[in-house]
Design a protein around this motif. Structure first.
Motif, mmCIF file in Angstrom:
data_model
loop_
_atom_site.group_PDB
_atom_site.id
_atom_site.type_symbol
_atom_site.label_atom_id
_atom_site.label_comp_id
_atom_site.label_asym_id
_atom_site.label_seq_id
_atom_site.Cartn_x
_atom_site.Cartn_y
_atom_site.Cartn_z
ATOM 1 N N ASN A 1 0.877 -1.263 -0.508
ATOM 2 C CA ASN A 1 0.137 -0.073 -0.504
ATOM 3 C C ASN A 1 1.172 1.408 0.153
ATOM 4 O OD1 ASN A 1 -2.204 -1.779 0.689
ATOM 5 N ND2 ASN A 1 -1.995 -1.506 2.085
ATOM 6 N N THR A 2 1.066 1.785 -1.524
ATOM 7 C CA THR A 2 2.123 2.285 -1.461
ATOM 8 C C THR A 2 1.958 4.214 -0.717
ATOM 9 O OG1 THR A 2 1.387 3.140 -3.239
ATOM 10 C CG2 THR A 2 3.200 1.956 -3.771
ATOM 11 N N SER A 3 -0.005 4.604 -0.793
ATOM 12 C CA SER A 3 -0.551 5.109 -0.346
ATOM 13 C C SER A 3 -0.421 5.309 0.969
ATOM 14 C CB SER A 3 -2.094 5.487 -1.140
ATOM 15 O OG SER A 3 -3.065 4.807 -0.507
ATOM 16 N N ARG A 4 -0.335 4.416 1.848
ATOM 17 C CA ARG A 4 -0.143 4.166 3.265
ATOM 18 C C ARG A 4 0.966 4.414 3.738
ATOM 19 N NH1 ARG A 4 -4.271 -0.553 5.186
ATOM 20 N NH2 ARG A 4 -3.035 0.290 7.018
ATOM 21 N N ARG A 5 1.809 4.335 3.263
ATOM 22 C CA ARG A 5 3.367 4.411 3.235
ATOM 23 C C ARG A 5 3.486 5.203 4.839
ATOM 24 N NH1 ARG A 5 6.893 2.294 -1.595
ATOM 25 N NH2 ARG A 5 6.266 -0.018 -1.917
ATOM 26 N N ASP A 6 3.329 6.321 4.363
ATOM 27 C CA ASP A 6 3.672 7.593 5.299
ATOM 28 C C ASP A 6 3.079 7.211 6.813
ATOM 29 O OD1 ASP A 6 5.535 9.257 3.833
ATOM 30 O OD2 ASP A 6 3.619 10.041 2.956
ATOM 31 N N ARG A 7 1.576 6.898 7.231
ATOM 32 C CA ARG A 7 1.331 6.584 7.903
ATOM 33 C C ARG A 7 2.047 5.460 8.254
ATOM 34 N NH1 ARG A 7 -3.751 4.098 8.119
ATOM 35 N NH2 ARG A 7 -3.170 2.348 9.445
ATOM 36 N N ILE A 8 2.357 4.195 7.769
ATOM 37 C CA ILE A 8 2.655 2.940 8.525
ATOM 38 C C ILE A 8 4.125 3.823 9.156
ATOM 39 C CG2 ILE A 8 3.776 0.932 7.935
ATOM 40 C CD1 ILE A 8 1.451 0.980 6.070
ATOM 41 N N ILE A 9 4.590 4.781 8.659
ATOM 42 C CA ILE A 9 6.390 4.809 8.966
ATOM 43 C C ILE A 9 6.107 5.819 10.641
ATOM 44 C CG2 ILE A 9 8.425 6.597 8.273
ATOM 45 C CD1 ILE A 9 8.228 5.991 5.976
ATOM 46 N N ALA A 10 5.385 6.587 10.611
ATOM 47 C CA ALA A 10 4.799 6.674 11.643
ATOM 48 C C ALA A 10 4.556 6.341 11.998
ATOM 49 C CB ALA A 10 3.328 8.039 11.541
ATOM 50 N N ASP A 11 3.673 4.912 12.315
ATOM 51 C CA ASP A 11 3.158 4.059 13.786
ATOM 52 C C ASP A 11 4.347 2.813 13.775
ATOM 53 O OD1 ASP A 11 0.520 4.663 13.095
ATOM 54 O OD2 ASP A 11 0.019 3.638 11.994
ATOM 55 N N VAL A 12 5.123 2.622 13.055
ATOM 56 C CA VAL A 12 6.873 2.465 13.256
ATOM 57 C C VAL A 12 7.133 3.120 14.121
ATOM 58 C CG1 VAL A 12 8.670 1.099 12.634
ATOM 59 C CG2 VAL A 12 6.526 0.489 11.393
ATOM 60 N N GLU A 13 7.720 4.158 13.341
ATOM 61 C CA GLU A 13 8.882 5.534 14.406
ATOM 62 C C GLU A 13 7.462 5.378 15.993
ATOM 63 O OE1 GLU A 13 8.706 8.776 12.312
ATOM 64 O OE2 GLU A 13 10.675 7.928 11.207
ATOM 65 N N SER A 14 6.695 5.333 16.295
ATOM 66 C CA SER A 14 5.617 5.729 17.291
ATOM 67 C C SER A 14 6.286 4.355 18.557
ATOM 68 C CB SER A 14 4.709 6.128 16.708
ATOM 69 O OG SER A 14 3.308 6.020 18.342
ATOM 70 N N LYS A 15 5.598 3.227 16.878
ATOM 71 C CA LYS A 15 6.336 1.699 18.546
ATOM 72 C C LYS A 15 7.874 1.942 18.630
ATOM 73 C CE LYS A 15 2.205 -0.921 16.298
ATOM 74 N NZ LYS A 15 2.068 -1.857 15.924
ATOM 75 N N LEU A 16 8.470 2.220 18.010
ATOM 76 C CA LEU A 16 10.432 2.496 19.072
ATOM 77 C C LEU A 16 10.356 3.469 19.684
ATOM 78 C CD1 LEU A 16 12.286 2.185 15.283
ATOM 79 C CD2 LEU A 16 11.737 0.225 16.742
ATOM 80 N N ASN A 17 9.361 4.935 19.698
ATOM 81 C CA ASN A 17 10.004 5.369 20.448
ATOM 82 C C ASN A 17 9.404 5.344 21.840
ATOM 83 O OD1 ASN A 17 11.455 6.691 18.693
ATOM 84 N ND2 ASN A 17 9.426 8.264 17.999
ATOM 85 N N SER A 18 8.331 4.743 22.042
ATOM 86 C CA SER A 18 7.276 5.108 23.183
ATOM 87 C C SER A 18 7.977 3.028 23.664
ATOM 88 C CB SER A 18 6.057 3.964 22.632
ATOM 89 O OG SER A 18 5.285 3.188 21.638
ATOM 90 N N GLY A 19 8.959 1.896 23.256
ATOM 91 C CA GLY A 19 8.958 1.019 24.101
ATOM 92 C C GLY A 19 8.701 -0.163 23.462
ATOM 93 N N VAL A 20 8.722 -1.066 22.330
ATOM 94 C CA VAL A 20 8.492 -1.748 22.072
ATOM 95 C C VAL A 20 9.037 -2.974 22.821
ATOM 96 C CG1 VAL A 20 9.983 -2.384 19.840
ATOM 97 C CG2 VAL A 20 7.175 -3.532 20.067
ATOM 98 N N ASP A 21 8.049 -4.274 22.832
ATOM 99 C CA ASP A 21 8.703 -5.111 22.951
ATOM 100 C C ASP A 21 9.692 -5.959 22.986
ATOM 101 O OD1 ASP A 21 8.871 -7.441 24.850
ATOM 102 O OD2 ASP A 21 7.533 -9.163 23.706
ATOM 103 N N ALA A 22 10.620 -6.180 23.566
ATOM 104 C CA ALA A 22 12.082 -5.568 23.520
ATOM 105 C C ALA A 22 12.996 -7.202 23.134
ATOM 106 C CB ALA A 22 13.000 -5.179 24.747
#
Length: 160
Positions: free
Chosen positions: A83-104
């Motif tokens: 889904n190329t049209s959703r990439r920006d949102r997906i990247i933002a979600d991934v960055e959010s998970k990385l910053n909020s402390g995903v299960d190590a």
């Protein structure tokens, strides 16, 4: 016991790492691992093989929100690639998970995040996400594939 220390997923991993994705899928579908954690890891290689074959729909259809966290990480990558049209949102979600402390312990998430950042040519973010992983096998895998991609751009799709 003679089977102690044997890697039940050896054939699956070998097929995946050499790029024989159809063989990886075939072996993964035939294997019934002895432990639940190996079942999840088997499925990670299975769905990553589908992604490498650009069969993103299979992953998106079969991995649900109730699936293990590792499989949901693979689903994120499939969603990003399809889904190329959703990439920006997906990247933002991934960055959010990385910053909020995903299960190590979810090293698959860190690898899939690195793959997404790699596709975005954001190598610093890819390395930062890998830095959080504690599984040397995933880290070495990513670097081997990345170096292969840098040396042979035609093989960059292998990272996916």
């Amino acid at each position: 016991m003679a089977t102690e220390g044997v890697d039940e997923l050896f054939g699956i991993k070998t097929a995946f790492y050499i790029g024989n994705y159809q063989q990886c899928i075939k072996e993964a579908q035939a294997l019934s691992p002895s432990r639940a954690d190996l079942t999840v890891l088997r499925d990670v290689f299975l769905y990553r093989s589908y992604i490498a074959q650009r069969k993103y729909g299979v992953v998106l259809d079969e991995v649900s929100s109730s699936s293990a966290g590792e499989l949901q990480a693979v689903r994120i990558l499939a969603d990003y690639l399809q889904n190329t049209s959703r990439r920006d949102r997906i990247i933002a979600d991934v960055e959010s998970k990385l910053n909020s402390g995903v299960d190590a312990s979810n090293n698959t998430f860190f690898l899939m995040a690195a793959a997404i950042f790699y596709h975005e040519q954001n190598y610093d973010a890819a390395l930062r996400s890998l830095h959080q992983a504690d599984d040397l096998e995933w880290f070495v895998e990513w670097w081997c594939v990345a170096v292969n991609g840098w040396l042979h751009p035609a093989f960059c799709h292998v990272l996916s």
